[in-house]
Design an enzyme around this catalytic site. Sequence first.
Site, PDB file in Angstrom:
ATOM      1  N   HIS A 170       0.832  -1.214   0.000  1.00  0.00           N
ATOM      2  CA  HIS A 170       0.000   0.000   0.000  1.00  0.00           C
ATOM      3  C   HIS A 170       0.862   1.258   0.000  1.00  0.00           C
ATOM      4  O   HIS A 170       1.664   1.478   0.914  1.00  0.00           O
ATOM      5  CB  HIS A 170      -0.897   0.015   1.233  1.00  0.00           C
ATOM      6  CG  HIS A 170      -2.020   1.006   1.144  1.00  0.00           C
ATOM      7  ND1 HIS A 170      -3.231   0.719   0.571  1.00  0.00           N
ATOM      8  CD2 HIS A 170      -2.100   2.304   1.536  1.00  0.00           C
ATOM      9  CE1 HIS A 170      -4.023   1.783   0.638  1.00  0.00           C
ATOM     10  NE2 HIS A 170      -3.345   2.760   1.206  1.00  0.00           N
ATOM     11  N   ASP A 214       0.243   5.552  -1.077  1.00  0.00           N
ATOM     12  CA  ASP A 214      -0.754   6.555  -1.466  1.00  0.00           C
ATOM     13  C   ASP A 214      -0.193   7.673  -2.333  1.00  0.00           C
ATOM     14  O   ASP A 214      -0.773   8.763  -2.385  1.00  0.00           O
ATOM     15  CB  ASP A 214      -1.392   7.159  -0.212  1.00  0.00           C
ATOM     16  CG  ASP A 214      -2.476   6.268   0.366  1.00  0.00           C
ATOM     17  OD1 ASP A 214      -3.516   6.119  -0.283  1.00  0.00           O
ATOM     18  OD2 ASP A 214      -2.277   5.707   1.462  1.00  0.00           O
TER      19      ASP A 214
END
Length: 415
Positions: free
Chosen positions: A42, A44
């Site tokens: 993950h 962003d």
Amino acid sequence: MMMERVKTVCLVLWAFTVNSIADEYRDRALSLMAETPLIDGHNDLPWQMRKLFNNQLNTADLYELKTTHTNIPKIKEGRLSAQFWAAYVPCDTQYKDAVRQTLEQIDVIHRMCHKYPEVFKFAVSSQDIMEAFQQNKTASLIGVEGGHSIDSSLGTLRTMYQLGVRYLTLTHSCNTPWADNWLVDTGSEPVQHNGLSDFGKRVIREMNRIGMLIDLAHVSEAVMKQVLEISAAPVIFSHSSAYSICKHKRNVPDDVLLEVKKKKGIVMVNFYNDYVTCQQTAKISDVADHFDHIKKVADASIIGFGGDYDGVTRVPEGLEDVSKYPDLVAELLRRNWSDDEVRDALGRNLLRVFGEVEAVRDRLNATQADDEPIPLKEVQNPCRTDYGYQEKSSSTHTQSFDSLVLVLTLIITLF
């Protein structure tokens, strides 16, 4: 005087020995990372592209970008071989323009790969990850962070898969019409579904059918357990840590870790200080404590990296940006992790999970798509139309009633 010289020499020798050992662990880490792809669950950076540039990549230079945890030089220094980029949009887009904004985030990830083909290789499969690794490129995959992004539509879920999305985080920090998020476990939001609604369970089965990874980061504990029970494929936590080390509801309890092991899934450890130490400050050793705990409770075979870079405001000392992954790997080696355990955590675990999800998809290939829409009563709101539904929504009834009242008023006025 002689004693002072002896002390000085001893200190120099001690410092030299410590540095030599540290260099040995880091060299070993780099060697392992040259053999096995580091896959992070993950990041962003795409949301930073929206915040900083409104997704105008023509005005951004990922080689020169200084204000983010992630840029191309840092990616290279950190030996980041594969990244799930988050196609994230906030919860306040729910019932409004979440689908449009999510599509724009998917678009910006595709355009990152197109603008920097020498660095990024768009990837949609476990095989693509290995091909990118052999080409010395960063495999770039897409994860949609938050079930609100599909607007309770299985058709939208399938369309996003066709666009390259390979995991869906079932909730972000808001309930959807079909799943409860982690905040219900804090008491700050009401329980709506006791986990998953009937439609939510159908979402899980459809994700299994099409081959999309199910991400349980951000969901309630009830959702975690229900998905682990009903999913035909292994699941992931793309960026969560160990609850026993830091008692934050975004983290994974020990009993769930054991269920993840049974399901042969993966927990990709988050670096956000608030989930690492439950405080504003943390160190690289604190993150390694989460790796150690998960290994002790469940095994090294369910561990991965899920840094959450560029999605958080605080990261540990020693893990300031994506260039620091080798230092964390070196810390695990210093703690007597074997080479095989490190290789598993780097990427082999995620590749195994991904491969099994693809195998389940292939086994279900002849199964028809679930094309039954969510019940209208579960998604009624002023921003949603009801085309195709046989029953009429209350908003339609209200509009019809208002029209009737208007006509009657005009008649009375005329007479």
